[in-house]
Design an enzyme around this catalytic site. Structure first.
Site, PDB file in Angstrom:
ATOM      1  N   HIS A 210     -10.555   1.117   1.424  1.00 45.81           N
ATOM      2  CA  HIS A 210     -10.369   2.122   2.482  1.00 45.81           C
ATOM      3  C   HIS A 210     -11.597   2.010   3.374  1.00 45.81           C
ATOM      4  O   HIS A 210     -12.684   2.427   3.003  1.00 45.81           O
ATOM      5  CB  HIS A 210     -10.243   3.537   1.897  1.00 45.81           C
ATOM      6  CG  HIS A 210      -9.960   4.554   2.971  1.00 45.81           C
ATOM      7  ND1 HIS A 210      -8.744   5.169   3.130  1.00 45.81           N
ATOM      8  CD2 HIS A 210     -10.740   5.024   3.976  1.00 45.81           C
ATOM      9  CE1 HIS A 210      -8.780   5.977   4.172  1.00 45.81           C
ATOM     10  NE2 HIS A 210      -9.985   5.919   4.706  1.00 45.81           N
TER      11      HIS A 210
ATOM     12  N   HIS B  89       0.883  -1.206   0.000  1.00 45.96           N
ATOM     13  CA  HIS B  89       0.000   0.000   0.000  1.00 45.96           C
ATOM     14  C   HIS B  89       0.901   1.230   0.000  1.00 45.96           C
ATOM     15  O   HIS B  89       1.434   1.624   1.035  1.00 45.96           O
ATOM     16  CB  HIS B  89      -0.909   0.012   1.235  1.00 45.96           C
ATOM     17  CG  HIS B  89      -1.903   1.131   1.221  1.00 45.96           C
ATOM     18  ND1 HIS B  89      -3.252   0.923   1.395  1.00 45.96           N
ATOM     19  CD2 HIS B  89      -1.769   2.468   1.062  1.00 45.96           C
ATOM     20  CE1 HIS B  89      -3.898   2.083   1.339  1.00 45.96           C
ATOM     21  NE2 HIS B  89      -3.009   3.041   1.149  1.00 45.96           N
TER      22      HIS B  89
ATOM     23  N   HIS C 117      -4.858  -0.646   5.700  1.00 45.04           N
ATOM     24  CA  HIS C 117      -4.413   0.118   6.882  1.00 45.04           C
ATOM     25  C   HIS C 117      -5.384   0.035   8.050  1.00 45.04           C
ATOM     26  O   HIS C 117      -5.976   1.012   8.456  1.00 45.04           O
ATOM     27  CB  HIS C 117      -4.096   1.572   6.520  1.00 45.04           C
ATOM     28  CG  HIS C 117      -5.031   2.255   5.564  1.00 45.04           C
ATOM     29  ND1 HIS C 117      -6.390   2.268   5.739  1.00 45.04           N
ATOM     30  CD2 HIS C 117      -4.799   2.938   4.428  1.00 45.04           C
ATOM     31  CE1 HIS C 117      -6.948   2.948   4.761  1.00 45.04           C
ATOM     32  NE2 HIS C 117      -5.997   3.354   3.940  1.00 45.04           N
TER      33      HIS C 117
ATOM     34  N   LEU D  26      -5.221   9.227   7.593  1.00 44.17           N
ATOM     35  CA  LEU D  26      -6.526   8.559   7.662  1.00 44.17           C
ATOM     36  C   LEU D  26      -6.354   7.101   7.268  1.00 44.17           C
ATOM     37  O   LEU D  26      -5.653   6.827   6.285  1.00 44.17           O
ATOM     38  CB  LEU D  26      -7.533   9.256   6.745  1.00 44.17           C
ATOM     39  CG  LEU D  26      -8.021  10.613   7.286  1.00 44.17           C
ATOM     40  CD1 LEU D  26      -8.823  11.356   6.240  1.00 44.17           C
ATOM     41  CD2 LEU D  26      -8.848  10.426   8.560  1.00 44.17           C
TER      42      LEU D  26
ATOM     43  N   HIS E 166       1.635   5.285  -1.762  1.00 40.66           N
ATOM     44  CA  HIS E 166       1.284   6.445  -2.593  1.00 40.66           C
ATOM     45  C   HIS E 166       2.579   7.083  -3.085  1.00 40.66           C
ATOM     46  O   HIS E 166       3.431   7.442  -2.261  1.00 40.66           O
ATOM     47  CB  HIS E 166       0.507   7.491  -1.787  1.00 40.66           C
ATOM     48  CG  HIS E 166      -0.763   6.960  -1.199  1.00 40.66           C
ATOM     49  ND1 HIS E 166      -1.976   7.089  -1.829  1.00 40.66           N
ATOM     50  CD2 HIS E 166      -1.005   6.284  -0.044  1.00 40.66           C
ATOM     51  CE1 HIS E 166      -2.920   6.529  -1.078  1.00 40.66           C
ATOM     52  NE2 HIS E 166      -2.355   6.031   0.008  1.00 40.66           N
TER      53      HIS E 166
ATOM     54  N   ASP F 178       1.302   2.645   3.557  1.00 44.89           N
ATOM     55  CA  ASP F 178       0.452   3.826   3.353  1.00 44.89           C
ATOM     56  C   ASP F 178       1.297   5.101   3.386  1.00 44.89           C
ATOM     57  O   ASP F 178       0.801   6.160   3.765  1.00 44.89           O
ATOM     58  CB  ASP F 178      -0.689   3.901   4.374  1.00 44.89           C
ATOM     59  CG  ASP F 178      -1.760   4.898   3.978  1.00 44.89           C
ATOM     60  OD1 ASP F 178      -1.869   5.230   2.786  1.00 44.89           O
ATOM     61  OD2 ASP F 178      -2.484   5.369   4.870  1.00 44.89           O
TER      62      ASP F 178
ATOM     63  N   LYS G  76      -9.352  -0.338  -6.070  1.00 50.50           N
ATOM     64  CA  LYS G  76      -9.377   0.302  -4.754  1.00 50.50           C
ATOM     65  C   LYS G  76     -10.718   0.974  -4.542  1.00 50.50           C
ATOM     66  O   LYS G  76     -11.141   1.820  -5.335  1.00 50.50           O
ATOM     67  CB  LYS G  76      -8.244   1.340  -4.675  1.00 50.50           C
ATOM     68  CG  LYS G  76      -8.183   2.126  -3.376  1.00 50.50           C
ATOM     69  CD  LYS G  76      -7.600   1.323  -2.220  1.00 50.50           C
ATOM     70  CE  LYS G  76      -7.700   2.075  -0.904  1.00 50.50           C
ATOM     71  NZ  LYS G  76      -6.562   2.946  -0.656  1.00 50.50           N
TER      72      LYS G  76
ATOM     73  N   ALA H 181      -4.334  14.876   5.064  1.00 50.21           N
ATOM     74  CA  ALA H 181      -4.104  13.589   5.727  1.00 50.21           C
ATOM     75  C   ALA H 181      -3.035  12.816   4.967  1.00 50.21           C
ATOM     76  O   ALA H 181      -3.114  12.690   3.745  1.00 50.21           O
ATOM     77  CB  ALA H 181      -5.393  12.794   5.762  1.00 50.21           C
TER      78      ALA H 181
HETATM   79  C1  NCD Z   1      -3.609   9.032   1.765  1.00 47.89           C
HETATM   80  C2  NCD Z   1      -3.088  10.040   0.732  1.00 47.89           C
HETATM   81  O1  NCD Z   1      -2.587  11.093   1.147  1.00 47.89           O
HETATM   82  O2  NCD Z   1      -3.162   9.748  -0.461  1.00 47.89           O
HETATM   83  N1  NCD Z   1      -3.706   9.671   3.034  1.00 47.89           N
HETATM   84  C3  NCD Z   1      -3.722   9.076   4.253  1.00 47.89           C
HETATM   85  O3  NCD Z   1      -3.923   9.776   5.244  1.00 47.89           O
HETATM   86  N2  NCD Z   1      -3.526   7.799   4.406  1.00 47.89           N
HETATM   87  C4  NCD Z   1      -4.902   8.438   1.315  1.00 47.89           C
HETATM   88  C5  NCD Z   1      -5.322   7.228   2.103  1.00 47.89           C
HETATM   89  O4  NCD Z   1      -4.744   6.146   1.962  1.00 47.89           O
HETATM   90  O5  NCD Z   1      -6.261   7.335   2.907  1.00 47.89           O
HETATM   91 ZN    ZN Z   2      -3.331   5.044   1.447  1.00 44.30          ZN
END
Ligand code: NCD
Ligand code: ZN
Length: 351
Positions: free
Chosen positions: A139, A16, A177, A222, A18, A250, A102, A266
């Protein structure tokens, strides 16, 4: 851990992650490529990565940001919307590098406004997804603003996830998560084909970390950090070695200016030290011998992928996390910025 304070693992995967796009992508991908053999890349760009064709193009941009010689394989997930055509499931499977779709409940988190407004809108796609054997990455939070932010994950289990898992009895689902005792109990007691990722921040911190000496925007993600009892439940489950639980950082980079704001985004960035932070968490829970399976076996096995070759060696030597990293025209603040981490990577053998 051996007597000298070292642990060697099969090369791990981050299920997971980003990495954004453009300059931000170039800034963060090398951190993950230095630690992980593969990563499941989240599709919440603007606009989102909704189709197989978009995911394949995004994958090429990610590969172009991998430092020369680092064998790092991006795996993709498609962003599910109310309009996703059911045939996209087969196209995704045929691509060979997309692991699933997702589900972002619309409004649940960063860049989720194009997400699913009502789970019933995607029943047709879920039917086809179940047939392909691809997974639904979820999510798991309700978005009703009347529900207390600390209760949104537990409420999602009761109102959405449990009924969904029953209705689509062969659908493979990853509850992403997880943060609560309720989620741990659901996953460990669920039918076959249900698993969850666990982040380093939810193993290491509870919600007090959001307010330690003042408001801490870099600890805001989040699902939000939860109570100490929830953190302990996560640690106990991971320590128990369930093959349903695996590594997904995450890591979610945002520019410092977007985090340190009257309405901060977040997302916690952890890719600069992800494996090292998990090593700390596993050491603290007396379970370093469980780290390899969590980081390198369970996720690959769940997704039906071969386990990686190669090894990573971690040593118990503290290092100082830089106060910030460059991030396009801005700066990026990593988890523990300006503080110490107790473990470092000593060597990576790629085969
Ligand atoms: C993630 C993001 O910034 O893309 N933010 C987070 O707080 N985890 C999105 C997500 O996975 O919820
Ligand atoms: Zn995420």
């Amino acid at each position: 851990m051996n007597a000298s304070g070292a642990v060697t693992l099969r090369r791990p995967d981050d299920f997971h992650l980003h990495v954004r796009d453009g300059e931000a992508l170039a800034a963060v991908v090398p951190f993950s490529a230095a630690r992980f053999a593969r990563a499941l890349i989240m599709p919440n760009l603007r606009p989102p990565v909704r189709t197989t064709a978009e995911a394949l193009a995004y994958r090429q941009r990610i590969l172009a940001a991998v430092p020369a010689g680092a064998p790092f394989t991006p795996l993709m997930s498609l962003y599910l919307t109310d309009q996703t055509p059911a045939e996209e499931a087969e196209r995704a499977r045929e691509s060979g590098c997309i692991l699933g779709f997702k589900l972002y409940p619309a409004g649940a988190t960063t860049h989720s406004d194009a997400g699913v407004t009502d789970i019933r809108a995607v029943y047709g796609l879920l039917e086809r997804l179940q047939e392909t054997g691809l997974a639904l990455q979820v999510h798991g939070e309700v978005t009703d603003p009347r529900v207390d932010v600390f209760d949104r994950e537990a409420r999602f289990i009761d109102t959405v996830l449990a009924p969904l898992a029953e209705r689509f009895a062969r659908l493979r689902i990853v509850f992403e998560h997880i943060t609560t005792r309720a989620a741990v109990e659901f996953v460990l007691g669920a039918r076959e084909g249900i698993a969850a990722t666990v982040t380093p921040q939810h193993l290491l911190m509870n919600r007090n970390a959001l307010f330690a000496g003042g408001i801490r925007p870099h600890h805001y993600c989040l699902p939000v950090l939860k109570s100490e009892a929830d953190r302990e439940a996560l640690c106990a489950a991971v320590r128990g070695g369930s093959p349903r639980l695996f590594l997904g950082t995450d890591s979610a980079p945002h520019a410092r200016s977007a985090k340190e704001s009257a309405c901060g985004c977040a997302g916690i960035f952890s890719a600069h030290a992800a494996l090292e932070l998990y090593a700390e968490a596993f050491e603290a829970m007396g379970a370093l011998d469980r780290l390899e399976a969590f980081a390198a076996h369970h996720g690959a096995d769940f997704y039906g992928l071969p386990r990686n070759g190669g090894r990573v060696r971690l040593v118990k030597t503290a290092w100082d996390v830089p106060p910030s990293y460059p991030f396009g025209a801005g700066e990026l603040i990593g988890l523990r910025a300006g503080e110490r981490i107790g473990w470092r990577i000593a060597a990576v053998e790629e085969t």
